[in-house]
Design a protein around this motif. Structure first.
Motif, PDB file in Angstrom:
ATOM      1  N   PHE A  68      12.308  16.566 -18.173  1.00  0.00           N
ATOM      2  CA  PHE A  68      12.736  17.238 -17.491  1.00  0.00           C
ATOM      3  C   PHE A  68      14.432  16.676 -17.289  1.00  0.00           C
ATOM      4  CE2 PHE A  68       9.330  19.290 -16.915  1.00  0.00           C
ATOM      5  CZ  PHE A  68       9.505  20.719 -16.245  1.00  0.00           C
ATOM      6  N   SER A 102      21.274  20.523  -9.965  1.00  0.00           N
ATOM      7  CA  SER A 102      20.470  20.917 -10.748  1.00  0.00           C
ATOM      8  C   SER A 102      18.769  21.528 -10.542  1.00  0.00           C
ATOM      9  CB  SER A 102      20.264  19.946 -12.341  1.00  0.00           C
ATOM     10  OG  SER A 102      19.087  20.276 -13.058  1.00  0.00           O
ATOM     11  N   THR A 103      18.778  23.020 -10.627  1.00  0.00           N
ATOM     12  CA  THR A 103      17.534  23.419 -10.247  1.00  0.00           C
ATOM     13  C   THR A 103      16.100  23.026 -11.638  1.00  0.00           C
ATOM     14  OG1 THR A 103      18.744  25.364  -9.926  1.00  0.00           O
ATOM     15  CG2 THR A 103      16.278  25.681 -10.585  1.00  0.00           C
ATOM     16  N   TYR A 104      16.796  22.957 -13.019  1.00  0.00           N
ATOM     17  CA  TYR A 104      15.582  22.355 -13.817  1.00  0.00           C
ATOM     18  C   TYR A 104      14.880  21.085 -12.965  1.00  0.00           C
ATOM     19  CZ  TYR A 104      13.592  21.453 -18.542  1.00  0.00           C
ATOM     20  OH  TYR A 104      13.225  20.541 -19.352  1.00  0.00           O
ATOM     21  N   GLN A 105      16.067  20.173 -12.930  1.00  0.00           N
ATOM     22  CA  GLN A 105      15.918  18.513 -12.968  1.00  0.00           C
ATOM     23  C   GLN A 105      14.935  19.060 -11.751  1.00  0.00           C
ATOM     24  OE1 GLN A 105      18.829  15.601 -13.007  1.00  0.00           O
ATOM     25  NE2 GLN A 105      19.289  16.945 -15.427  1.00  0.00           N
ATOM     26  N   MET A 107      12.615  21.110 -10.581  1.00  0.00           N
ATOM     27  CA  MET A 107      11.693  21.917 -10.895  1.00  0.00           C
ATOM     28  C   MET A 107      11.028  21.285 -11.359  1.00  0.00           C
ATOM     29  SD  MET A 107      10.718  24.998  -9.700  1.00  0.00           S
ATOM     30  CE  MET A 107      11.920  25.859  -9.732  1.00  0.00           C
ATOM     31  N   GLY A 108      11.179  20.029 -12.636  1.00  0.00           N
ATOM     32  CA  GLY A 108      10.858  18.673 -12.903  1.00  0.00           C
ATOM     33  C   GLY A 108       9.532  17.947 -11.740  1.00  0.00           C
TER      34      GLY A 108
END
Length: 263
Positions: A68, A102-105, A107-108
């Motif tokens: 992530f 960061s949405t991705y990070q 969410m990780g």
């Protein structure tokens, strides 16, 4: 349409609450197991009897953090007993930073926090397959029968386990080694720290909302029945996959309680 949407909302909540319940259950059971060890045999016992699990636990955090895009600042997969006091009683740790925008990070954090559950489970299946193939095939057959939703098939598998068929002395020794490794993984690997659970909680809410929006759009496009069937399969597969870890955790906890009572 709206009844399908309500059904999707409820099914998605159940589909995400079941993994949450399993994660919390495994954490509680195995935390209790470690407390039983510490109370009876001293602090170091949880390290010696759970070192493999601790190592897999921290490596699972680290691998998922890299996936992530988190930056690992410090990584210690296992701390020896003589060094534990200098690290606030941590048995191992992964310290990482990430981009809060960061949405991705962000969410990780859900997957990073709960990564040891999945990592330890996968290693347990691999150890079972390698050291006790008969047991491994039995578990797979039982899971396959359960996913067919046929009680008759489940009963047939249970009635003919063949767990110890064609076993020689080498196979027995290998199986015992496998059991010792699995017990070590269960004792040391499944206890999520408060920090793990805290980081996972916010990400769980965000993930639920994102998936809910996606599934709602699919429902309005006429894929409601497909989405419901998919959620049911996901729930069933997860429960069956984690069943081995749950059973082993309960068994080891009961064994430790038995030993603490009589010894």
């Amino acid at each position: 349409m709206y009844s399908e949407l309500i059904s999707i909302i409820v099914n998605l909540l159940i589909a995400m609450l079941i993994p949450t319940a399993v994660v919390l259950g495994l954490t509680y059971i195995n935390r209790d197991s470690k407390e039983l060890l510490v109370r009876k045999y001293g602090f170091s016992s949880q390290i010696w009897l759970g070192c493999v699990g601790i190592f897999i636990h921290e490596c699972s955090h680290a691998i998922m953090a890299l996936i992530f895009g988190h930056n690992i600042v410090e990584f210690k997969p296992l701390i020896l007993p003589r060094n534990v006091a200098r690290n606030d009683s941590a048995l191992g740790y992964v310290r990482q930073t990430w981009n809060a925008n960061s949405t991705y990070q962000n969410m990780g954090n859900l997957f990073i926090g709960t990564a040891p559950i999945w990592g330890c489970t996968l290693v347990i299946y691999w150890v079972s397959k390698t050291t006790m193939p008969n047991v491994y095939q039995f578990v797979l057959s039982l899971e396959k029968a359960a996913t067919s939703y046929s009680m008759l098939k489940v009963q047939q598998v249970i009635a003919n386990p063949n767990l110890f068929a064609n076993m020689d002395m080498t196979s027995i020794v290998t199986m015992l080694i496998g059991l010792i490794i699995i017990a070590n993984i269960v004792i040391g690997g499944f206890d999520l720290s408060p920090a793990d659970l805290h980081n996972a909680f916010g990400a769980f809410i965000a993930l639920y909302l994102i998936v809910l929006v996606i599934l709602s759009v699919l429902t309005f496009l006429g894929f409601g029945s497909v989405v419901s069937a998919w959620l049911l399969k996901i729930m069933t597969a997860f429960v069956l996959l984690m069943s081995l870890s749950l059973v082993l955790s309960v068994v080891i906890n009961l064994v430790l309680r038995f030993l603490n009572f009589f010894i």
